[in-house]
Design a protein around this motif. Structure first.
Motif, PDB file in Angstrom:
ATOM      1  N   ASP A 175      -0.400   3.304 -58.892  1.00  0.00           N
ATOM      2  CA  ASP A 175       0.380   3.909 -57.815  1.00  0.00           C
ATOM      3  C   ASP A 175       1.741   3.224 -57.814  1.00  0.00           C
ATOM      4  OD1 ASP A 175       1.625   4.704 -55.491  1.00  0.00           O
ATOM      5  OD2 ASP A 175      -0.142   4.490 -54.225  1.00  0.00           O
ATOM      6  N   LYS A 176       2.709   3.849 -58.439  1.00  0.00           N
ATOM      7  CA  LYS A 176       4.012   3.209 -58.622  1.00  0.00           C
ATOM      8  C   LYS A 176       4.789   3.062 -57.316  1.00  0.00           C
ATOM      9  CE  LYS A 176       4.618   4.581 -63.459  1.00  0.00           C
ATOM     10  NZ  LYS A 176       3.207   4.919 -63.652  1.00  0.00           N
ATOM     11  N   ASP A 177       4.356   3.750 -56.264  1.00  0.00           N
ATOM     12  CA  ASP A 177       5.072   3.708 -54.993  1.00  0.00           C
ATOM     13  C   ASP A 177       4.550   2.645 -54.035  1.00  0.00           C
ATOM     14  OD1 ASP A 177       6.806   5.827 -55.620  1.00  0.00           O
ATOM     15  OD2 ASP A 177       5.292   7.308 -55.030  1.00  0.00           O
ATOM     16  N   ASN A 178       3.301   2.236 -54.201  1.00  0.00           N
ATOM     17  CA  ASN A 178       2.672   1.363 -53.218  1.00  0.00           C
ATOM     18  C   ASN A 178       1.974   0.176 -53.871  1.00  0.00           C
ATOM     19  OD1 ASN A 178       3.028   2.903 -50.579  1.00  0.00           O
ATOM     20  ND2 ASN A 178       2.097   4.468 -51.890  1.00  0.00           N
ATOM     21  N   GLN A 179       2.475  -1.014 -53.591  1.00  0.00           N
ATOM     22  CA  GLN A 179       1.797  -2.204 -54.076  1.00  0.00           C
ATOM     23  C   GLN A 179       0.448  -2.376 -53.386  1.00  0.00           C
ATOM     24  OE1 GLN A 179       3.917  -5.862 -53.398  1.00  0.00           O
ATOM     25  NE2 GLN A 179       2.353  -7.135 -54.357  1.00  0.00           N
ATOM     26  N   VAL A 180       0.398  -1.987 -52.114  1.00  0.00           N
ATOM     27  CA  VAL A 180      -0.810  -2.160 -51.313  1.00  0.00           C
ATOM     28  C   VAL A 180      -1.012  -0.941 -50.419  1.00  0.00           C
ATOM     29  CG1 VAL A 180      -1.860  -3.520 -49.453  1.00  0.00           C
ATOM     30  CG2 VAL A 180      -0.629  -4.683 -51.272  1.00  0.00           C
ATOM     31  N   LYS A 181      -2.267  -0.567 -50.254  1.00  0.00           N
ATOM     32  CA  LYS A 181      -2.665   0.422 -49.247  1.00  0.00           C
ATOM     33  C   LYS A 181      -3.893  -0.124 -48.523  1.00  0.00           C
ATOM     34  CE  LYS A 181      -3.213   3.893 -52.200  1.00  0.00           C
ATOM     35  NZ  LYS A 181      -2.638   3.533 -53.506  1.00  0.00           N
ATOM     36  N   LEU A 182      -3.981   0.124 -47.233  1.00  0.00           N
ATOM     37  CA  LEU A 182      -5.173  -0.263 -46.485  1.00  0.00           C
ATOM     38  C   LEU A 182      -5.650   0.923 -45.661  1.00  0.00           C
ATOM     39  CD1 LEU A 182      -6.119  -3.516 -44.739  1.00  0.00           C
ATOM     40  CD2 LEU A 182      -6.359  -1.387 -43.476  1.00  0.00           C
ATOM     41  N   ALA A 183      -6.939   1.197 -45.730  1.00  0.00           N
ATOM     42  CA  ALA A 183      -7.527   2.289 -44.955  1.00  0.00           C
ATOM     43  C   ALA A 183      -8.793   1.806 -44.276  1.00  0.00           C
ATOM     44  CB  ALA A 183      -7.846   3.481 -45.862  1.00  0.00           C
ATOM     45  N   PHE A 184      -9.086   2.363 -43.111  1.00  0.00           N
ATOM     46  CA  PHE A 184     -10.387   2.101 -42.506  1.00  0.00           C
ATOM     47  C   PHE A 184     -10.980   3.405 -42.001  1.00  0.00           C
ATOM     48  CE2 PHE A 184      -7.689   1.553 -38.731  1.00  0.00           C
ATOM     49  CZ  PHE A 184      -8.429   2.107 -37.695  1.00  0.00           C
TER      50      PHE A 184
END
Length: 288
Positions: free
Chosen positions: A130-139
């Motif tokens: 994902d070249k746009d986001n170093q990190v994603k968090l979901a719950f």
């Protein structure tokens, strides 16, 4: 006199607008639970329940939760899968095996606040999926209506035919629930923050939908030194695809982190836990 009335009206508008965004709680006064999110490799629900390679099928039939067996060994499980020793046909060199996350929750009678904080693992140095986001968090939250969700957490949405899994035949097939139906209450409420600044409020039912929810007020995150801090503000009440929360109610809860520019199944996930609103849960959101 006319100017006074105008000034008072303007002040009322400012105060009214401000009241829509309640202040976050004093997090220094909110207890944190450390939850280890681990790299799961290719461990879909079908692998857990078939019973030939994993004893979880028997445990689930007895009503035991995944967390009751594995809560203290998730880091070791992650090591086996991140290294390719087990359930990972394409290991990523240097992939973090697990991430220790401090989870905090509180509410003010109208909004739920969830805070996640963790130290950034060392980068693996692989391709940026994902070249746009170093990190994603979901719950995800679940209202005790999806069979098995109280035992296996978010694994009820993880299947061996989903995209990026070895047995996938459709590269557009995402997470889903067998016989999932929003109108019938068989769904997971899904909220996500991305490091690019995105926020999403959707659900997982017969497919994953990343929009349409009405409960998410705000999702903010930042990196302070080597630590990520992500805070969600969510209305207790919502609309279609939103799990309704209220004092005295407990729901099923789990989260995932896409670290190091990861996408698809290459994330770190928690086991399934409970979130209680002014009531007992693995994590309790008390009123502040």
């Amino acid at each position: 006199m006319q100017m006074t009335r105008i000034a008072l009206a303007a002040a009322a508008l400012v105060l009214g607008a401000g009241s829509a965004f309640a202040a976050a709680p004093d997090w220094s006064k909110v207890p944190a639970r450390k939850v280890t999110a681990f790299y799961p490799g290719t461990s879909p629900m079908e692998w857990i329940t078939k019973g030939t390679e994993h004893g979880g099928a028997r445990a689930l039939k007895k009503g035991e939760t995944c967390a009751s067996c594995h809560d203290e060994e998730t880091a070791d499980m992650g090591k086996k899968m991140a290294s390719g020793q087990k359930l990972e046909p394409k290991p990523i060199k240097g992939k973090a095996a697990s991430i220790a996350v401090n989870v905090q929750a509180a509410h003010d009678g109208s909004n739920l606040y969830m805070r996640f904080s963790w130290k950034q693992p060392a980068a693996a140095g692989g391709d940026k999926m994902d070249k746009d986001n170093q990190v994603k968090l979901a719950f995800m939250l679940e209202d005790n209506k999806v069979p098995g969700a109280n035992l296996s957490g978010c694994w009820e949405t993880c299947h061996n035919d989903a995209r990026t899994m070895p047995d996938a035949k459709d590269d557009k097939k995402t997470k889903y629930i067998k016989d999932g139906n929003v109108a019938g209450g068989k769904f997971y409420d899904l909220l996500q923050w991305t490091s690019k600044g995105g926020k999403f409020d959707g659900y997982v039912a017969d497919k994953r939908v990343m929009e349409g929810g009405k409960a998410l007020v705000e999702a903010k995150g930042e990196k302070k030194g080597d630590e990520w801090v992500v805070v969600f503000t969510r209305k207790l009440a919502g609309g279609e695809g939103d799990v309704a929360l209220a004092a005295g109610k407990a729901v099923n809860f789990g989260f995932a982190i896409h670290d190091d520019w990861a996408t698809g199944r290459y994330h770190h996930v928690s086991l399934g836990y409970t979130l209680g609103i002014d009531t007992k849960g693995d994590i309790t959101a008390a009123k502040q």
